[in-house]
Structure formats: structure tokens, C-alpha cells
Enzyme design. Structure first.
Site, short mmCIF file in Angstrom:
data_model
loop_
_atom_site.label_atom_id
_atom_site.label_comp_id
_atom_site.label_asym_id
_atom_site.label_seq_id
_atom_site.Cartn_x
_atom_site.Cartn_y
_atom_site.Cartn_z
N ASP A 6 20.81 22.74 -20.68
CA ASP A 6 21.57 23.00 -19.46
C ASP A 6 22.72 22.00 -19.47
O ASP A 6 22.53 20.81 -19.25
CB ASP A 6 20.63 22.77 -18.25
CG ASP A 6 21.28 23.15 -16.92
OD1 ASP A 6 22.52 23.25 -16.85
OD2 ASP A 6 20.51 23.33 -15.94
N HIS A 37 23.59 28.69 -7.25
CA HIS A 37 24.30 27.82 -6.31
C HIS A 37 25.78 28.07 -6.49
O HIS A 37 26.22 28.58 -7.54
CB HIS A 37 23.94 26.34 -6.58
CG HIS A 37 24.10 25.93 -8.00
ND1 HIS A 37 25.31 25.58 -8.54
CD2 HIS A 37 23.20 25.84 -9.02
CE1 HIS A 37 25.15 25.26 -9.82
NE2 HIS A 37 23.88 25.42 -10.15
N HIS A 63 27.38 21.60 -7.98
CA HIS A 63 26.71 22.24 -6.83
C HIS A 63 27.75 22.23 -5.72
O HIS A 63 27.88 21.26 -4.98
CB HIS A 63 25.45 21.48 -6.42
CG HIS A 63 24.33 21.67 -7.41
ND1 HIS A 63 23.09 21.13 -7.27
CD2 HIS A 63 24.28 22.37 -8.58
CE1 HIS A 63 22.32 21.46 -8.30
NE2 HIS A 63 23.03 22.21 -9.10
N HIS A 80 12.43 27.06 -8.60
CA HIS A 80 13.77 26.71 -8.09
C HIS A 80 14.52 27.97 -7.65
O HIS A 80 14.06 29.08 -7.86
CB HIS A 80 14.56 25.90 -9.12
CG HIS A 80 14.76 26.57 -10.45
ND1 HIS A 80 15.66 27.59 -10.66
CD2 HIS A 80 14.15 26.36 -11.65
CE1 HIS A 80 15.63 27.95 -11.93
NE2 HIS A 80 14.71 27.24 -12.56
N HIS A 137 14.51 18.49 -14.36
CA HIS A 137 15.68 17.62 -14.50
C HIS A 137 15.49 16.59 -15.61
O HIS A 137 15.79 15.42 -15.47
CB HIS A 137 15.99 16.92 -13.16
CG HIS A 137 16.53 17.86 -12.14
ND1 HIS A 137 16.59 17.57 -10.80
CD2 HIS A 137 17.04 19.11 -12.27
CE1 HIS A 137 17.11 18.61 -10.16
NE2 HIS A 137 17.39 19.56 -11.03
N TYR A 174 8.59 28.57 -16.46
CA TYR A 174 8.11 27.30 -17.03
C TYR A 174 6.58 27.33 -17.04
O TYR A 174 5.95 27.35 -15.98
CB TYR A 174 8.63 26.12 -16.19
CG TYR A 174 10.12 26.26 -15.90
CD1 TYR A 174 11.07 25.81 -16.81
CD2 TYR A 174 10.55 26.91 -14.73
CE1 TYR A 174 12.42 26.00 -16.56
CE2 TYR A 174 11.90 27.11 -14.48
CZ TYR A 174 12.83 26.65 -15.40
OH TYR A 174 14.17 26.85 -15.15
N ASP A 214 32.51 -6.99 -14.24
CA ASP A 214 33.81 -6.40 -13.90
C ASP A 214 34.00 -5.03 -14.54
O ASP A 214 35.11 -4.60 -14.82
CB ASP A 214 34.95 -7.35 -14.26
CG ASP A 214 34.92 -7.71 -15.73
OD1 ASP A 214 33.95 -7.33 -16.43
OD2 ASP A 214 35.87 -8.36 -16.21
N GLU A 261 21.28 30.62 -17.74
CA GLU A 261 22.19 30.42 -16.60
C GLU A 261 23.62 30.78 -16.96
O GLU A 261 24.16 30.29 -17.95
CB GLU A 261 22.14 28.95 -16.16
CG GLU A 261 23.14 28.61 -15.07
CD GLU A 261 23.02 27.16 -14.57
OE1 GLU A 261 22.53 26.31 -15.34
OE2 GLU A 261 23.40 26.90 -13.42
N ASP A 276 28.59 25.40 -15.65
CA ASP A 276 27.17 25.07 -15.59
C ASP A 276 26.41 26.19 -16.30
O ASP A 276 26.21 27.25 -15.73
CB ASP A 276 26.75 24.96 -14.11
CG ASP A 276 25.29 24.62 -13.94
OD1 ASP A 276 24.60 24.38 -14.95
OD2 ASP A 276 24.83 24.60 -12.78
N GLU A 323 20.58 31.73 -12.46
CA GLU A 323 19.81 30.91 -13.39
C GLU A 323 18.30 31.02 -13.23
O GLU A 323 17.63 30.03 -12.92
CB GLU A 323 20.25 29.45 -13.29
CG GLU A 323 20.31 28.88 -11.89
CD GLU A 323 20.75 27.41 -11.91
OE1 GLU A 323 20.13 26.64 -12.65
OE2 GLU A 323 21.70 27.06 -11.20
N ARG A 347 15.13 28.93 -19.40
CA ARG A 347 16.08 29.24 -18.33
C ARG A 347 17.34 29.80 -18.96
O ARG A 347 17.73 29.35 -20.05
CB ARG A 347 16.41 27.98 -17.51
CG ARG A 347 17.44 28.22 -16.39
CD ARG A 347 17.48 27.10 -15.34
NE ARG A 347 17.95 25.82 -15.85
CZ ARG A 347 17.17 24.78 -16.11
NH1 ARG A 347 15.87 24.86 -15.90
NH2 ARG A 347 17.69 23.65 -16.57
MG MG Z 1 22.61 24.16 -14.75
ZN ZN Z 2 23.06 25.38 -12.13
#
Ligand code: MG
Ligand code: ZN
Length: 416
Positions: free
Chosen positions: A245, A332, A339, A328, A228, A366, A33, A385, A256, A362, A383
Site C-alpha cells: 500500500d 476515503h 485521507h 475497514h 498498518h 485478511y 537542530d 486499492e 493511494d 479498497e 487488499r
Molecule cells: Mg492505501
Molecule cells: Zn487508502
């Protein structure tokens, strides 16, 4: 009031005959629950300001109704207060409020009278009946057939251009996340674990009644090369970089931000070489953002600068290798969702930046272990951003308070 203004604007775009149906999310079960923390559907929130689960709003030029959970003493004792049907009109400025279970009975005449009904199911499919099968989406589709038109393209277009109150909230979100990134730089030391630094973000955000806008990435050393990475459970080693990040959600809006800095406070010469390429690419990409510029321009600039930089260091052999090191996109849209909604293209072409859009910028590099590359560059993942608002005279970096120049980071970390 702002929600009313948005509903009117949407109706003025869709025409006098339009009926708009927007639904929010339901609670999601975690186990037994226990539910996951509830998050309203962003578009529903944007148009109604109502944050309870299981609600549907129906509005047209002359009528605004809301369907919501009725008051229920037992359920409220266990799970929290509900607005209820009686208080909904004055609180939400609706003409009528109904029990959500009467949605089809009460809304069908308004829906049937219109020749164009706009609807899209929310993120999770929306309101479910007691048997837990989602009945809103298929039922509306069956009811309306040809008359049903997608709402998302119109509402996405509206949400893409932020109004003054949204920009204010997004500045708050960016400031809070910037503060957390600075605190992370101050608290990081070799010997701590990634989760110790993740906890700094939890603390800064929670202390302002805010939360993460997405699972944070706190990636030491080679983990930064996993785009990620969210395990956040490894030791932070002397000599490694730490890529974070992380952004928050406050007042509904997301930030972000990514920063990369040395665990011990000093960049090594090879780390500096790669960092300067990413920083230069990011700054030049941001400088290109202004009304009328192609939205793909920042990405073009970033690809060019990273290619040139990595070829000069002998890391990249030719232009076609870029995706091995930068795989990448450069940005965005950002808003209620991290996003956020909105297209980058208009037809086959990239659209132009407009005042009120908010985008991330961003770039990253890598470098995984690879025998063709000088080992001094192995396992460097960087990175940077920022969150950038398009303004009349160019842009404003909402996340500017999070330092990113090498000298500034080293100075701050030397005073720990
Ligand atoms: Mg980010
Ligand atoms: Zn981002």
C-alpha cells in the site's frame, strides 16, 4: 490565479462581510537542530499557493493580506531562502505583506470590523511565537469570542470537488505510483527483504521530485494481516503474497494504491480463490460509482460480495463474522491529503457522488491463523486499492495503469 479564484469562490459562499483567516504549519523539530521535512497546511496551500512555514493569510471581499517570515540573511544562509515581505505582493498577488510578528497589530482592525470571522487552526496548531507556545489559536479565540466561526466545513466542501488543475495533478500522482507498483512486481523475488521493495518506491518517487504521501506498507505473508504494518523489514518468502500500500505526493496531491501479488510470481490455488473475491468486489464497487449514487454503495457491494465468497469457501460461518476478515471501510476521499477532507454524510444520510470527487476503493480480506479455518488459507492478506474520479458519465480510474488481474500480474512477473 487559481488560488485567487478559490478565495473568491469561498467568499461568495460566506458572504460580503466575511473575513477569512488561514494559517499554515510551523516546522517541527526532529532532534537538536534537525527538523522534519516541512509540509504546508493543505487548506492554506489550496487558497494561497504559498509553501513557506509560519504564514497567515487574511482575506475579505476588498482586501488580501499575508503575514510571513521577513528576510533574514543569517537564517537564509543556514536554512534556505525566504520570499520576504517586499516580493510577496507581486509573487502572491496580495494587497499587503507584513512580518508575521505583527499579525495581531496589523490585522486587528480588519478582523474587528467584521461580524463574521472564519478560522481554524492548521494541522499542527500553526504559528508559534518565540517561546514556542502556540499563541495563534487561543489568541484568536480570545479576541473574537462569538464572532469566530469554523472555516473547515466550507473549505472541506470546496476541496471535496476537484477542479481541472487538481485532477491533472492527481492523474500525475496516480500514474507515478502505478509505475512504482509495476516496478515492484518486476523486482520482487524470494530472498529479498520488504525494505528492498520499499526502496523501489523511494527511487521511483524521488526521481520525479516526488515523495511518499504516507508511510508505505510493504507486507509479506502474514504481515499483510496487520493493517498498518510499516516495519517493512522482514524476509520475502517463496509461496507468500506481498501486499504493498503505497502512494506518492506530487504537486501537492496524493495517490493511494494497494496491490497484492505473489513473491514468486505465481498465485497458489487458495491465494487465487481469495484474490478473485477481493478483485470481483473491487471491480463491482467501482462500477457503481457515478454521479447521484449513494457514497456508501461501494461499501455495501463489497460487504455483500466478500460475505458470499467467504461463506462459499467455508471460511465464514455467517454474515455476522464479516468484520473478522474485513474490518475497514471501502474508501476515503483523496486529494491534497491522502485521507482528504469532506464528509460522507449529509445530515443523517449518506450523500451522493458528484462530478469531481475522488475516492479510493479498497476492499480486502485478511485471514489470520485460526483453527476453525482450513490451514491452506492461513496468513493470506489481500487488499486491492484504486483511486477513482467521479465523471459525468460514471467514473475514471486514475490508477488504472497499475495492473491487477491475475493473468496480467503472472505474465509480467514471468518475464522478470
Ligand atoms: Mg492505501
Ligand atoms: Zn487508502
Amino acid at each position: 490565479m487559481i488560488h485567487k479564484k478559490r478565495r473568491e469562490e469561498l467568499l461568495s459562499i460566506l458572504g460580503d462581510d466575511a473575513v477569512i483567516i488561514v494559517s499554515t504549519n510551523s516546522e517541527q523539530k526532529r532532534n537538536s537542530d534537525v527538523n522534519y521535512p516541512f509540509r504546508p497546511d493543505s487548506s492554506f496551500w489550496y487558497l494561497t499557493g504559498f509553501i513557506e512555514p509560519d504564514a497567515i493569510a487574511v482575506f475579505s471581499k476588498n482586501n488580501y493580506s499575508i503575514f510571513l517570515r521577513p528576510k533574514d540573511q543569517t537564517k537564509e544562509i543556514w536554512n534556505g531562502l525566504r520570499l520576504g515581505i517586499d516580493l510577496a505582493p507581486e509573487t502572491l498577488l496580495v494587497d499587503q505583506a507584513y512580518d508575521i510578528d505583527s499579525f495581531f497589530d496589523e490585522s486587528s482592525s480588519q478582523i474587528n470590523e467584521s461580524s463574521s470571522v472564519y478560522f481554524d487552526a492548521p494541522t499542527d496548531g500553526g504559528w508559534k511565537d518565540n517561546s514556542s507556545t502556540n499563541k495563534l489559536n487561543p489568541a484568536i479565540t480570545a479576541l473574537l469570542g462569538e464572532k469566530l466561526k469554523p472555516l473547515n466545513p466550507y473549505i472541506s466542501e470546496m476541496r471535496l470537488i476537484k477542479d481541472t488543475s487538481e485532477i491533472k495533478n492527481m492523474q500525475v500522482a496516480a500514474d507515478l505510483a502505478s509505475k512504482a507498483h509495476i516496478q515492484a512486481m518486476v523486482k520482487t523475488h524470494p530472498g529479498l527483504y520488504e525494505y528492498n521493495i520499499a526502496a523501489e518506491f523511494d527511487s521511483v518517487f524521488r526521481n520525479e521530485n516526488s515523495q511518499h504521501s504516507y508511510p508505505p506498507i510493504v507486507a509479506g505473508g502474514e504481515n499483510a494481516c496487520i493493517l498498518h504494518y510499516t516495519e517493512n523489514n522482514k524476509l520475502l518468502n517463496d509461496g507468500d503474497l506481498l501486499l504493498i500500500d503505497a502512494g506518492c505526493e506530487i504537486l501537492g496531491y496524493a495517490s493511494d494504491i494497494t496491490r497484492t501479488f505473489p513473491v514468486n510470481g505465481r498465485f497458489s490455488p487458495p491465494q487465487k480463490e481469495i484474490y478473485e473475491i477481493v478483485l470481483d468486489a473491487q471491480k463491482q464497487a467501482i462500477a457503481s460509482i457515478m454521479p447521484g449514487e449513494d457514497v456508501n454503495k461501494p461499501h455495501e457491494i463489497v460487504c455483500e460480495i466478500i460475505t458470499r465468497g467467504l461463506m462459499k469457501l467455508g471460511i465464514m460461518e455467517d454474515v455476522s463474522n464479516l468484520r473478522e476478515f474485513y474490518m475497514h471501510g471501502t474508501g476515503h476521499w483523496l486529494g491534497l491529503d491522502v485521507h482528504d477532507v469532506g464528509t460522507k454524510e449529509s445530515g443523517n444520510l449518506f450523500r451522493e457522488f458528484q462530478v469531481g470527487m475522488v475516492t479510493t476503493v479498497e476492499p480486502g480480506i485478511y485471514i489470520r491463523k485460526d483453527d476453525k479455518i482450513d490451514p491452506k488459507y492461513w496468513n493470506i492478506g489481500i487488499r486491492i486499492e484504486d483511486d477513482v474520479l467521479v465523471t459525468i458519465d460514471g467514473n475514471h480510474v486514475l490508477s488504472a495503469a497499475a495492473i491487477k488481474n491475475i493473468d496480467d500480474i503472472e505474465l509480467l512477473m514471468s518475464h522478470r
